[in-house]
Write a protein that holds these residues in place. Structure first.
Motif, short mmCIF file in Angstrom:
data_model
loop_
_atom_site.label_atom_id
_atom_site.label_comp_id
_atom_site.label_asym_id
_atom_site.label_seq_id
_atom_site.Cartn_x
_atom_site.Cartn_y
_atom_site.Cartn_z
N TYR A 103 0.85 -1.18 0.00
CA TYR A 103 0.00 0.00 0.00
C TYR A 103 0.89 1.24 0.00
O TYR A 103 2.06 1.19 0.34
N ASP A 104 0.32 2.36 -0.40
CA ASP A 104 0.98 3.66 -0.31
C ASP A 104 0.16 4.55 0.61
O ASP A 104 -1.07 4.42 0.70
N MET A 105 0.83 5.50 1.25
CA MET A 105 0.13 6.39 2.16
C MET A 105 -0.47 7.60 1.44
O MET A 105 -1.04 8.48 2.08
N SER A 106 -0.37 7.63 0.11
CA SER A 106 -0.91 8.72 -0.68
C SER A 106 -1.92 8.19 -1.68
O SER A 106 -1.87 7.02 -2.09
N ASN A 107 -2.84 9.06 -2.09
CA ASN A 107 -3.72 8.74 -3.22
C ASN A 107 -2.87 8.61 -4.47
O ASN A 107 -1.79 9.21 -4.58
N ASN A 108 -3.35 7.87 -5.45
CA ASN A 108 -2.52 7.55 -6.60
C ASN A 108 -3.31 7.72 -7.89
O ASN A 108 -4.45 7.26 -8.00
N VAL A 109 -2.68 8.37 -8.86
CA VAL A 109 -3.15 8.41 -10.24
C VAL A 109 -2.06 7.75 -11.08
O VAL A 109 -0.97 8.30 -11.23
N ALA A 110 -2.32 6.56 -11.58
CA ALA A 110 -1.33 5.77 -12.32
C ALA A 110 -1.64 5.82 -13.81
O ALA A 110 -2.70 5.38 -14.24
N CYS A 111 -0.71 6.38 -14.57
CA CYS A 111 -0.89 6.55 -16.02
C CYS A 111 -0.04 5.51 -16.75
O CYS A 111 1.20 5.55 -16.67
N CYS A 112 -0.68 4.61 -17.43
CA CYS A 112 0.02 3.58 -18.20
C CYS A 112 0.51 4.22 -19.50
O CYS A 112 -0.29 4.59 -20.36
N VAL A 113 1.83 4.33 -19.64
CA VAL A 113 2.41 5.09 -20.74
C VAL A 113 2.87 4.18 -21.87
O VAL A 113 2.64 4.46 -23.05
N ALA A 114 3.57 3.11 -21.54
CA ALA A 114 4.05 2.17 -22.56
C ALA A 114 3.91 0.76 -22.01
O ALA A 114 4.15 0.51 -20.82
N GLY A 115 3.55 -0.19 -22.87
CA GLY A 115 3.32 -1.55 -22.42
C GLY A 115 2.02 -1.64 -21.63
O GLY A 115 1.37 -0.64 -21.32
N ARG A 116 1.64 -2.87 -21.29
CA ARG A 116 0.41 -3.09 -20.53
C ARG A 116 0.75 -3.43 -19.08
O ARG A 116 1.79 -4.03 -18.81
N ARG A 117 -0.13 -3.04 -18.17
CA ARG A 117 0.05 -3.34 -16.75
C ARG A 117 -1.23 -3.89 -16.17
O ARG A 117 -2.33 -3.47 -16.55
N ARG A 118 -1.06 -4.81 -15.23
CA ARG A 118 -2.20 -5.37 -14.50
C ARG A 118 -2.09 -4.96 -13.04
O ARG A 118 -1.12 -5.28 -12.36
N PHE A 119 -3.09 -4.25 -12.57
CA PHE A 119 -3.20 -3.87 -11.17
C PHE A 119 -4.22 -4.78 -10.50
O PHE A 119 -5.36 -4.88 -10.97
#
Length: 323
Positions: free
Chosen positions: A144-160
């Motif tokens: 976990y992170d202690m901050s809110n998160n905006v994750a922008c997928c820029v290159a390649g694919r990611r699975r959260f």
């Protein structure tokens, strides 16, 4: 880019995907052309300051985690030049895990955000920290992170794979120190969970939310949500924004947790339950409740906190700790 309000999305306390939101970023377009084009684009902004590069052997299968002793890591971290690391990443056999994590954009790639950024209006006046993450087939273990998160997928694919905060006991957190990246991580690999060893993880699985991101997609999720992040392609870039809707003078809640281990955890259960009531009254209840019945001049740390009040309270706490 269409308008969006991060605070409104976070207020829902659920992850939200915004498909294609940053697909027009030049870096995203370069990545869609190919890994070499994306790497060349990044190199245009690199000024030569060393960054931290992580490398793991084939047997970790891309998952940056602990070794068998759970007292050390299964990877190495070294100071490297980003341009040379990108060349290594593009030329290395794909069984070696290579990763650049949480690298500040403005410090190491100045100017990149001029054309690759979210609008400031999205954060309603807050100033988020923007970081870049680069690697091949790698996995950031569930944390976990202690901050809110905006994750922008820029290159390649990611699975959260995300788990709500209340699943903490079912995720079997590892040591508080050392950690692979600063926060405790789950001991369970969601890709191949050992339910005989970690049976409560089955409950966490039922609560999990899985999001597969394509280049240009953006995932917004609240602070303290656990997340496992798997890069699905041989070259991946992610840019994320961290921020908290809280004054900068507030202390880290992790310090409070650590002090709770020191002062509360091993007391008799009856005492702990009594302290739970006190914490509910002073900390977890309405902020104004504990002091509203007192004269304003008598409220001390029960008054609304500001920067000078935070300094006074910190000094008082340090005095008590040093007795």
């Amino acid at each position: 880019m269409r308008d969006f309000d991060v605070a409104a999305l976070i207020a829902g306390q659920q992850p939200v995907v915004l498909r294609g939101l940053v697909r027009d970023w030049p870096l995203v377009r370069a990545g869609l052309t190919g890994a070499d084009a994306a790497a060349d684009y990044l190199k245009r902004f690199y000024q030569g300051a060393p960054v931290v590069g992580y490398a793991g052997p084939p047997q970790i299968h891309g998952r940056f985690f602990y070794d068998d002793s759970v007292t050390a890591m299964n990877f190495t971290a070294t100071r490297v030049k980003l341009d040379a690391w990108l060349d290594r990443l593009l030329g290395t056999p794909q069984d070696e895990a290579l990763y650049i994590g949480s690298t500040d954009l403005d410090t190491y790639l100045p100017g990149l955000r001029d054309a690759n950024d979210l609008p400031a209006t999205a954060f309603a006046g807050a100033t988020p920290r923007a970081s870049i993450w680069i690697g091949n087939h790698t996995v950031a273990a569930t944390h976990y992170d202690m901050s809110n998160n905006v994750a922008c997928c820029v290159a390649g694919r990611r699975r959260f794979t995300l788990f709500p905060p209340e699943q903490v006991a079912n995720l079997y957190p590892g040591p508080l120190d050392p950690t692979p990246g600063g926060q405790a991580v789950s001991m369970v690999d969601p890709r191949a969970p050992d339910l005989a060893r970690y049976p409560r993880f089955a409950e966490a699985q039922r609560a999990a939310q899985v999001f597969d991101l394509e280049p240009g997609d953006v995932l917004v999720y609240p602070a303290l949500w656990w997340h496992n992040v798997e890069a699905l392609d041989g070259f991946n870039i992610l840019i994320n924004y961290w921020w908290n809707d809280a004054p900068a003078f507030l202390d880290s809640p992790m310090n409070t947790l650590l002090h709770g281990l020191l002062s509360l955890r091993d007391r008799p259960d009856s005492e702990k339950q009594a302290w739970r009531a006190l914490f509910d009254y002073y900390v977890f209840g309405p902020a104004e409740r504990a002091g509203e019945h007192l004269p304003e001049a008598a409220r001390g740390p029960l008054a609304p906190l500001d920067a000078p009040g935070a300094r006074r309270l910190r000094a008082y706490l340090l005095q008590r700790l040093n007795r």
